[in-house]
Design a protein around this motif. Structure first.
Motif, short mmCIF file in Angstrom:
data_model
loop_
_atom_site.label_atom_id
_atom_site.label_comp_id
_atom_site.label_asym_id
_atom_site.label_seq_id
_atom_site.Cartn_x
_atom_site.Cartn_y
_atom_site.Cartn_z
N PRO A 1 7.02 -4.59 8.77
CA PRO A 1 6.67 -4.51 7.36
C PRO A 1 7.42 -3.41 6.60
O PRO A 1 7.87 -2.43 7.19
CB PRO A 1 5.18 -4.20 7.37
CG PRO A 1 4.77 -4.03 8.77
CD PRO A 1 5.94 -4.15 9.65
N SER B 1 0.72 -1.45 6.32
CA SER B 1 0.67 -2.74 7.01
C SER B 1 1.15 -2.69 8.45
O SER B 1 1.01 -3.66 9.17
CB SER B 1 1.52 -3.77 6.28
OG SER B 1 1.52 -3.56 4.90
N GLY B 2 1.74 -1.57 8.88
CA GLY B 2 2.47 -1.60 10.14
C GLY B 2 1.69 -1.20 11.37
O GLY B 2 1.92 -1.73 12.46
N PHE B 3 0.79 -0.25 11.23
CA PHE B 3 0.08 0.22 12.42
C PHE B 3 -1.23 0.84 12.00
O PHE B 3 -1.45 1.11 10.83
CB PHE B 3 0.93 1.25 13.18
CG PHE B 3 1.12 2.53 12.43
CD1 PHE B 3 0.26 3.61 12.65
CD2 PHE B 3 2.11 2.67 11.48
CE1 PHE B 3 0.41 4.79 11.94
CE2 PHE B 3 2.26 3.84 10.77
CZ PHE B 3 1.41 4.91 11.00
#
Ligand SMILES: Nc1ncnc2c1ncn2[C@@H]1O[C@H](COP(=O)(O)OP(=O)(O)OP(=O)(O)O)[C@@H](O)[C@H]1O
Ligand SMILES: [Mg+2]
Lengths: 485, 330
Positions: free
Chosen positions: A315, A321-323
């Motif tokens: 992302p 949004s990524g982790f």
């Protein structure tokens, strides 16, 4: 006399030795670059200076006098401000409210007086923005400018910027540089963290290089060019640029046919074996395109056709949004398998449910840590990783389920020189091994370096480039909405 | 890290007990004697221990339900109502349909799930906050039970507002060596263990925590949020409903109006004190059950009003929240 001196700063986080013996000498009125690999300790060092963390050992001298910086509030009182990479503004508040938040005098002002005071500050730094605008409607670049102006409004004389340019477009970078140059003229000292050699060499006066938590070099930049800098950082000569993948495009892997969504209207075909680079300035529909590819948004017309779903997605906004910061590295990796555990080797089914095979996960995590050279261990919380290592974790997550199509959005944001190269190489390898890569990036150099094909995204529409060797100028013009011919 | 996370809840308990001591001093009681009476009343003899253990059961079950819900970011505080509906459905099935115990317990779980499922529906389709809906559903559940025991389910004799006794086949057995503690409590402990494995070692547990921490990241990982939310509501409702079913089949043997001693509400404190960790819910439930049991003894022996214990419970919640907050936000 030095404005600030950090001497032999040491800091441990549990078993991680983040800072071993870090030194920083900052002169009044200079722009000082802080350089180092991902996880070298740059963010930790400036957090010490801003009072966010207390060092285990070492001295801080302000104007030659030993000082202790207890908290960020204390740092602000001492004239030191830190602008974080991610926004620390209140989204639902207006520009003026955010700007004057924490300003005791402004608390009792009428709204109109407050707006006026905010407008004065904004104007003083050449930032023309309506004080009544709500912050959530501003672009990342504008939010960053606002954070800088907020810091300046606290009458500071030392401004610390942690990777301010990572999220900016080239024109916005130039604007920031002009502002910093002007502030330097007014006697402001600046600490500037960046992974981009060109920025450092054109803006900064001196540079300090951290490696493994230690200062290994500190010298005026006049003596160094971009190449020297890269060499100092890498320890070897910088390697030549990469090439696009050698594979020839094969069967269709992803297709968007006459797709329509708010602010987006495009068709696109991606084949196995190729990297399709989509260049474009932020805010031209990348966000909606990302959400459609991730399956978060259903287009009004047309649909996402995939030969082998689902896509792996890296992302654009890793924090959002990524982790998950509160989960461990291993759990973040497992999360990519948790939605479809029945075909994951990490889960075993029993009692009608899917149970984690902890040892397999541990092994898979260790393999990912080695493969992507993440500085951290399987049980570390993802939120404790350095910015660049968080990005690497996102890469590991995107590739974790062996997707055929990999969508990478500004994949090298926050990565150091070496990791940037390694990731680009990884994207090439993915294509050469029969996968397909959709590279959506605001960094034109990145797109040109490794893409098989390039298209330009402008106001939600794509313009393909038919010539085999598109010129930089032509693409640059298309990105700004020109015809490109 | 692990060791340190146990410190905050202990501090909360100690802090609350200290505050109680100060309060008792101010009221002119001897705090030491009162505390002794409290502990003695909760654990001092066989009868007291069994009463405390019986109270631990529902607190534990609903504490688990609250912990799972809150972990998923769902503020389900409808445990009380779900308990009542669970008890109502279980009693109805046991007195009117079948006295096969497993079926009675399952009926109770389904009753609880129905009640929490209503809140889930309201949230999914009408955007009604579950805080609001579960509170209101609590009232409705209590009133429904109240109506049932005076109307359709009232005992044949028609004297008291209560149902007939459950057939003895539908009653849980007592664990050997105890006089009143039933097998349901053992099952409850197994469920705590299961909830812990579920939360930290299953795919569904990871999805549940992910939607609580960062729904957007979960969506990127292709987790279907609305489905997960339904599942959590249903799961929590089943646990609370089971608590109600165990109460009638293991303790009271019949349904009446004040079946629950506010278990559904105290369980929120239990889950908070346990910092939403399923295994920690066990000692936390025992602690609150002990407080409840000891309060009566304290009133009897030391003439300290039992309501002071309610204040301690509230203080424990406040202190748990206080100690749980990070000292400085990085
Ligand atoms: N709060 C924390 N808890 C545990 N470890 C931490 C914490 N903060 C930083 N670290 C560790 O300290 C090391 C240095 O991190 P730091 O963020 O200072 O690196 P950096 O130079 O800013 O890297 P990047 O270029 O990736 O941003 C890393 O290994 C990181 O994992
Ligand atoms: Mg950093």
């Amino acid at each position: 006399m030095q404005h600030v001196e950090l001497r032999n700063i040491e800091k441990r986080f549990g078993s991680t030795h983040a800072l071993r013996s870090a030194n920083l000498e900052l002169r009044r009125g200079e722009i000082h670059a802080l350089l180092g690999e991902n996880g070298a300790g740059k963010t930790s060092l400036v957090r010490v200076l801003f009072g966010m963390i207390q060092p285990d050992a070492g001295e801080i001298l302000l104007d030659g006098m030993p000082a202790q910086i207890e908290s960020p509030a204390d740092a602000l009182d001492k004239g030191i401000a830190l602008v974080h990479q991610h926004s620390l503004l209140v989204p639902a508040f207006t520009v003026a409210e955010n700007l004057l938040l924490g300003d005791r005098d402004a608390f009792f002002l009428s709204p109109s007086k407050r707006d006026q005071r905010a407008a004065d500050w904004l104007e003083r730094y050449g930032f023309y923005l309506d004080p009544k605008t709500r912050v959530e409607t501003l672009s990342v670049a504008k939010q960053q400018r606002l954070m800088i102006v907020r810091a300046l409004s606290r009458q500071v004389n030392l401004l610390i910027l942690d990777e301010p340019t990572a999220v900016l477009a080239p024109s916005e970078v130039e604007e920031l540089m002009r502002l910093l140059d002007r502030l330097r003229g007014e006697g402001m000292s600046v600490v500037f963290i960046s992974h981009k050699m060109e920025e450092i060499s054109s803006l900064c006066d001196r540079v300090t290089l951290l490696r493994g938590g230690e200062t290994v070099l500190s010298q005026p930049l006049a003596d160094l060019n971009v190449r020297d800098l890269a060499q100092a950082l890498l320890g070897t000569d910088p390697p030549p640029p990469l090439q696009p993948p050698r594979s020839t495009p094969g069967e269709l892997a992803l297709r968007l046919d006459d797709l329509r969504a708010p602010g987006l209207q495009l068709s696109l075909e991606l084949r196995r074996g190729e990297i399709l680079g989509i260049a474009g300035i932020d805010g031209n529909g990348q966000d909606v395109l990302e959400e459609i590819l991730a399956g978060l948004c259903v287009p009004e017309k047309g649909r996402l056709e995939l030969a082998a779903p689902p896509v792996g997605i890296l992302p654009g906004d890793r924090e959002r949004s990524g982790f998950i910061a509160e989960l461990s590295l291993a759990e973040n990796l497992a999360l990519s398998h948790a939605a479809e555990p029945h075909n994951s080797p990490l889960y075993r089914s029993a009692l009608g449910m899917h149970w984690l095979l902890s040892q397999k996960l541990e092994r898979a995590t260790r393999a990912a840590i080695t493969r992507h050279q993440i500085k951290g261990s399987a049980r570390d919380l993802a939120g404790d990783l350095s910015g660049g290592n968080q990005q690497k974790l996102c890469v590991a997550r995107a590739l974790g389920s062996n997707p055929q199509v990999l969508v990478a959005i500004n994949p090298t944001r926050g990565l150091d020189l070496k990791s940037t190269r390694e990731l680009r190489n990884e994207l090439r390898a993915h294509a050469e091994a029969g996968g397909a890569v959709l590279l959506i990036s605001t960094d034109l150099d990145e797109v040109l370096e490794i893409s098989t094909r390039v298209e330009v995204l402008f106001r939600g529409a794509l313009s393909p480039l038919d010539s085999a060797e598109p010129s930089r100028e032509r693409i640059g013009a298309l990105m700004l909405g020109g015809t490109g011919s | 890290m692990r060791a340190r996370s146990a410190i905050a809840p202990l501090m909360a308990v100690l802090g609350a007990l200290l505050a109680l001591a100060c309060m008792l001093l101010l009221l002119g009681h001897d705090p030491w004697a009162a505390t002794l009476a409290l502990v003695d009343g909760a654990f001092g003899n066989r009868h007291a221990v069994e009463t405390t253990l019986l109270r631990t059961g529902p607190l534990l079950l609903i504490g688990l339900a609250v912990a799972l819900s809150f972990r998923a970011g769902i503020w389900n505080i409808g445990g009380e109502g779900q308990l009542y509906i669970g008890a109502l459905v279980a009693t109805t099935v046991a007195t009117k349909l079948t006295s096969v115990l497993p079926l009675v317990l399952i009926a109770g779980m389904l009753g609880g799930a129905l009640w929490s499922g209503l809140a889930a529906l309201l949230r999914a389709h009408r955007g009604v906050s579950e805080v609001l809906s579960t509170i209101l559903l609590n009232f409705i559940a209590v009133l429904l039970v109240s109506y049932a025991v005076q109307g359709p389910l009232q005992e044949v004799r028609g004297t008291y507002p209560q149902t007939d006794a459950l057939p003895s086949a539908a009653m849980l057995g007592v664990i050997p060596g105890f006089q009143r503690v039933h097998w349901g409590l053992a099952g409850t402990l197994v469920l705590a263990l299961f909830a812990w494995r579920f939360l930290f070692y299953s795919a569904a547990g990871l999805r549940l925590r992910a939607i609580g921490f960062a729904p957007r990241v979960a969506e990127y990982a292709r987790v279907r949020i609305s489905r997960e939310i339904y599942q959590v509501f249903i799961l929590a409702g089943m646990l609370a409903g089971l608590a109600g079913a165990l109460e009638v089949t293991g303790v009271t043997g019949r349904l009446f109006r004040d079946l629950s001693a506010g278990y559904g509400f105290t369980a929120i404190a239990v889950a908070m004190l346990a910092r939403l960790h399923p295994l920690a819910v066990v000692p936390a439930a025992l602690f609150f059950a002990g407080l409840d049991t000891g309060a009566a003894a304290m009133q009897r022996v030391a003439a300290v009003p039992a309501v002071t214990v309610r204040i301690v419970e509230a203080l424990v919640i406040l202190f748990s929240i206080g100690f749980a907050l990070p000292r400085r936000k990085a």
